[in-house]
Design a protein around this motif. Structure first.
Motif: not given
Length: 110
Positions: A33-60
């Motif tokens: 199964p896909p496994r999330i190892d980390s993500y960045h940034p850890r927080n963002g503006a409440p209005r949304g629209g910020f980019w989050v990079t999710i890294t891990g394994q088995h994403f296909g």
């Protein structure tokens, strides 16, 4: 040898010399199964629209148009980058210092 792929409870066909067409066994094989190892940034503006990079394994090994969720809310956009990376644009209302308590990815079988 098993080909690259993704999915759960997939069928397996076993071929025997006495029965060249093989025997199909339903629901006997699953990829890791896909496994999330980390993500960045850890927080963002409440209005949304910020980019989050999710890294891990088995994403296909191919883009199956994943859907990412931040704090239980679907991202505005999600893009598969590789077997180890997905990016998403955070939805409104999940920002602030406690935004990323929960990250989830959903994939379709390839």
């Amino acid at each position: 040898m098993v080909p690259r792929g993704m999915g759960l409870a997939l069928p397996v066909t076993v071929g025997l010399r006495q029965q060249p067409t093989g025997v199909k066994l339903e629901g006997k094989f699953s990829y890791e199964p896909p496994r999330i190892d980390s993500y960045h940034p850890r927080n963002g503006a409440p209005r949304g629209g910020f980019w989050v990079t999710i890294t891990g394994q088995h994403f296909g090994h191919v883009d199956t148009t994943p859907t990412a969720y931040l704090a239980g809310r679907v991202c505005m956009e999600t893009y598969w980058i590789s077997n180890m990376q997905v990016i998403c644009r955070g939805p409104p209302g999940v920002g602030g210092t406690a935004m990323l308590h929960h990250i989830d990815l959903k994939f379709e079988p390839a």
